[in-house]
Design a protein around this motif. Structure first.
Motif, short mmCIF file in Angstrom:
data_model
loop_
_atom_site.label_atom_id
_atom_site.label_comp_id
_atom_site.label_asym_id
_atom_site.label_seq_id
_atom_site.Cartn_x
_atom_site.Cartn_y
_atom_site.Cartn_z
N LEU A 66 -63.42 -90.81 -2.16
CA LEU A 66 -62.68 -90.20 -3.40
C LEU A 66 -64.11 -89.52 -4.34
N VAL A 67 -64.90 -90.29 -4.19
CA VAL A 67 -66.09 -89.87 -4.96
C VAL A 67 -66.71 -88.43 -5.03
N PRO A 68 -66.61 -87.63 -3.79
CA PRO A 68 -66.90 -86.42 -3.93
C PRO A 68 -66.14 -85.46 -4.86
N ASP A 69 -64.68 -85.73 -4.54
CA ASP A 69 -63.79 -85.03 -5.35
C ASP A 69 -63.82 -85.30 -7.01
N LEU A 70 -64.30 -86.84 -7.25
CA LEU A 70 -64.41 -87.07 -8.69
C LEU A 70 -65.29 -86.38 -9.13
N LEU A 71 -66.57 -86.13 -8.41
CA LEU A 71 -67.88 -85.46 -8.82
C LEU A 71 -67.30 -84.05 -9.19
N ARG A 72 -66.81 -83.55 -8.28
CA ARG A 72 -66.54 -81.94 -8.46
C ARG A 72 -65.54 -81.83 -9.63
N ARG A 73 -64.57 -82.68 -9.85
CA ARG A 73 -63.66 -82.58 -11.23
C ARG A 73 -64.72 -82.90 -12.43
N GLY A 74 -65.29 -83.97 -12.39
CA GLY A 74 -66.28 -84.32 -13.55
C GLY A 74 -67.04 -82.95 -13.77
N ASN A 75 -67.78 -82.31 -12.85
CA ASN A 75 -68.68 -81.29 -12.70
C ASN A 75 -67.96 -79.99 -13.68
N ALA A 76 -66.96 -79.79 -12.96
CA ALA A 76 -65.96 -78.60 -13.56
C ALA A 76 -65.66 -79.12 -15.05
N ALA A 77 -65.17 -80.33 -15.23
CA ALA A 77 -64.81 -80.31 -16.79
C ALA A 77 -66.08 -80.16 -17.58
N LEU A 78 -67.02 -80.62 -17.07
CA LEU A 78 -68.46 -80.56 -17.88
C LEU A 78 -68.74 -79.07 -18.12
N GLN A 79 -68.62 -78.16 -17.13
CA GLN A 79 -68.82 -76.87 -17.45
C GLN A 79 -67.83 -76.20 -18.32
N GLN A 80 -66.66 -76.65 -18.26
CA GLN A 80 -65.63 -76.11 -19.29
C GLN A 80 -65.65 -76.73 -20.68
N ARG A 81 -66.55 -77.85 -20.76
CA ARG A 81 -66.78 -78.39 -22.15
C ARG A 81 -65.39 -79.48 -22.34
N ASP A 82 -64.83 -79.81 -21.53
CA ASP A 82 -63.84 -80.67 -21.60
C ASP A 82 -64.30 -82.27 -21.40
N ALA A 84 -64.01 -85.26 -22.53
CA ALA A 84 -62.97 -86.37 -22.06
C ALA A 84 -62.79 -86.53 -20.89
N LEU A 85 -62.42 -85.38 -20.06
CA LEU A 85 -61.93 -85.44 -18.96
C LEU A 85 -63.39 -85.51 -18.01
N ALA A 86 -64.39 -84.97 -18.42
CA ALA A 86 -65.56 -85.37 -17.53
C ALA A 86 -66.14 -86.69 -17.53
N GLU A 87 -66.20 -87.32 -18.77
CA GLU A 87 -66.35 -88.68 -18.79
C GLU A 87 -65.37 -89.79 -18.07
N ALA A 88 -64.28 -89.35 -17.97
CA ALA A 88 -63.43 -90.08 -17.42
C ALA A 88 -63.56 -89.96 -15.83
N ALA A 89 -63.93 -88.75 -15.23
CA ALA A 89 -64.26 -88.59 -13.92
C ALA A 89 -65.48 -89.32 -13.55
N PHE A 90 -66.36 -89.21 -14.43
CA PHE A 90 -68.00 -89.85 -13.84
C PHE A 90 -67.81 -91.17 -14.21
N THR A 91 -66.97 -91.87 -15.15
CA THR A 91 -66.60 -93.50 -15.11
C THR A 91 -66.06 -93.73 -13.75
N ALA A 92 -65.02 -93.19 -13.34
CA ALA A 92 -64.52 -93.34 -12.04
C ALA A 92 -65.67 -93.32 -10.84
N VAL A 93 -66.48 -92.42 -10.83
CA VAL A 93 -67.50 -92.30 -10.01
C VAL A 93 -68.57 -93.63 -10.07
N VAL A 94 -69.00 -94.05 -11.19
CA VAL A 94 -69.84 -95.06 -11.24
C VAL A 94 -69.11 -96.34 -11.07
#
Length: 187
Positions: A66-82, A84-94
């Motif tokens: 699941l980690v690669p998908d969480l990274l993709r989601r977090g990076n996409a949210a980061l690029q879109q300046r979302d 909260a979603l990016a932090e949630a995704a990267f928290t799941a990664v760590v």
């Protein structure tokens, strides 16, 4: 002036590559790339090496599918300046891959952008414990220390970046700015 400088720093953070590439010999390859980066005198070659290093750092080779998908989601949210979603995704990664340095670094970026320098510094500390040569994390540490008003610590962090990557333009400009400030010139 300060607002423009802040926007430039955010742009530098967001410009970090977000792709992945499998590399079975990543530790040896990373050592080689970092050595080449430190010694090259060619700015174009330095940029190529930086991209390759970021690709290795962003490559997750652990067992959790699941980690690669969480990274993709977090990076996409980061690029879109979302953020909260990016932090949630990267928290799941760590949480799922606590030994994956880039998960901590990505979350540090988001926390910085959300104004949580204390949280970002904690995540940067974990990133650097796992990968002490992570010039992106060191740059982030310099930004956090600047915002926190610890200009000597900021300069130290930017100089550590430049010891690893002498061509890293954002660190060059921030180190120069901190040197001027510490010499008595206003920011």
């Amino acid at each position: 002036m300060k607002a423009l400088r802040t926007l430039a720093l955010i742009a530098a953070i967001l410009a970090a590559p977000c792709g992945t590439l499998s590399a079975a010999d990543a530790p040896t390859r990373l050592d080689t790339l970092l050595d080449q980066l430190r010694t090259t005198e060619d700015a174009a070659e330095a940029q190529r090496l930086e991209r390759q290093i970021w690709t290795l750092w962003l490559t997750y080779e652990g067992a959790d599918p699941l980690v690669p998908d969480l990274l993709r989601r977090g990076n996409a949210a980061l690029q879109q300046r979302d953020y909260a979603l990016a932090e949630a995704a990267f928290t799941a990664v760590v949480e799922r891959a606590p030994d994956f340095a880039e998960g901590w670094d990505r979350r540090a970026v988001v926390r910085f952008l959300r104004g949580d320098c204390d949280g970002a510094v904690q995540d940067i500390g974990r990133t650097l414990a796992l990968e002490p040569r992570h010039f992106g994390a060191l740059f982030g540490l310099g930004l956090c220390r600047t915002v926190q008003g610890d200009h000597q610590a900021a300069l130290d962090a930017f100089e550590r970046v430049l010891a690893l990557d002498p061509h890293y333009a954002p660190a060059q400009s921030q180190a120069a700015l901190m040197r001027k400030y510490l010499a008595g010139y206003p920011l």
